[in-house]
Design a protein around this motif. Structure first.
Motif, mmCIF file in Angstrom:
data_model
loop_
_atom_site.group_PDB
_atom_site.id
_atom_site.type_symbol
_atom_site.label_atom_id
_atom_site.label_comp_id
_atom_site.label_asym_id
_atom_site.label_seq_id
_atom_site.Cartn_x
_atom_site.Cartn_y
_atom_site.Cartn_z
ATOM 1 N N PHE A 108 50.989 36.812 -10.333
ATOM 2 C CA PHE A 108 49.999 37.586 -9.601
ATOM 3 C C PHE A 108 50.719 38.411 -8.548
ATOM 4 N N PRO A 145 42.950 33.537 -10.276
ATOM 5 C CA PRO A 145 43.648 32.639 -9.356
ATOM 6 C C PRO A 145 43.050 31.246 -9.272
ATOM 7 N N ARG A 170 44.248 39.720 -4.412
ATOM 8 C CA ARG A 170 45.248 39.229 -5.335
ATOM 9 C C ARG A 170 44.923 39.718 -6.743
ATOM 10 N N GLU A 171 45.912 40.204 -7.426
ATOM 11 C CA GLU A 171 45.721 40.855 -8.712
ATOM 12 C C GLU A 171 46.528 40.147 -9.791
ATOM 13 N N PHE A 172 45.884 39.880 -10.887
ATOM 14 C CA PHE A 172 46.561 39.303 -12.031
ATOM 15 C C PHE A 172 47.559 40.291 -12.609
ATOM 16 N N GLN A 214 49.959 40.795 -4.761
ATOM 17 C CA GLN A 214 49.033 41.148 -3.712
ATOM 18 C C GLN A 214 49.698 42.115 -2.748
ATOM 19 N N THR A 220 43.734 33.891 -16.326
ATOM 20 C CA THR A 220 44.025 35.135 -15.631
ATOM 21 C C THR A 220 43.400 35.231 -14.252
#
Length: 124
Positions: free
Chosen positions: A37, A108, A45-47, A39, A106
């Motif tokens: 991930f 968090p 927060r991005e996969f 950020q 996928t």
């Protein structure tokens, strides 16, 4: 518990490449699905990418498809993220995550263990 230690972040020019590593301990690594991930400041927060415990199945977020590759070496208890054709928008803190079974996810919330993060900065 699963302990995750990341490395490989740094400063790179746009178009360049970088490989992140995440070493795991405390569990049978092949039973852990892993993911990366990222950020950026003031962003969620991005996969980025995920991989099954066996390494056979992988998933990628659309922005990184064709540029990033997730892989793992179960003999070394390590997951990697090879990042090619880096763009300034890839700048973020990257962290790996593990879940206690081999099916990847996928989001968090599906991961119980997290690395400390490693900073990737891409400049023009």
């Amino acid at each position: 518990q699963v302990m995750l230690v990341e490395s490989g972040g740094g400063l790179v020019q746009a178009g360049g490449s970088l490989r992140l590593s995440c070493a795991a301990s405390g569990r049978t690594f092949s039973n852990l699905a892993m993911a990366w991930f990222r950020q950026a400041p003031d962003k969620e927060r991005e996969f980025v990418a995920a991989i099954s415990g066996s390494g056979f199945t992988t998933y990628y977020a659309d922005p990184v498809k064709g540029r990033f590759t997730i892989s793992r070496d179960n003999a070394k208890n390590t997951v990697y993220l090879q990042m090619n054709s880096l763009k300034p928008e890839d700048t973020a803190n990257y962290h790996c995550a593990a879940r206690d079974w081999g099916v990847p996810a996928t989001t968090p919330a599906d991961f119980g263990s997290w690395g400390q993060g490693t900073q990737v900065t891409v400049h023009s």
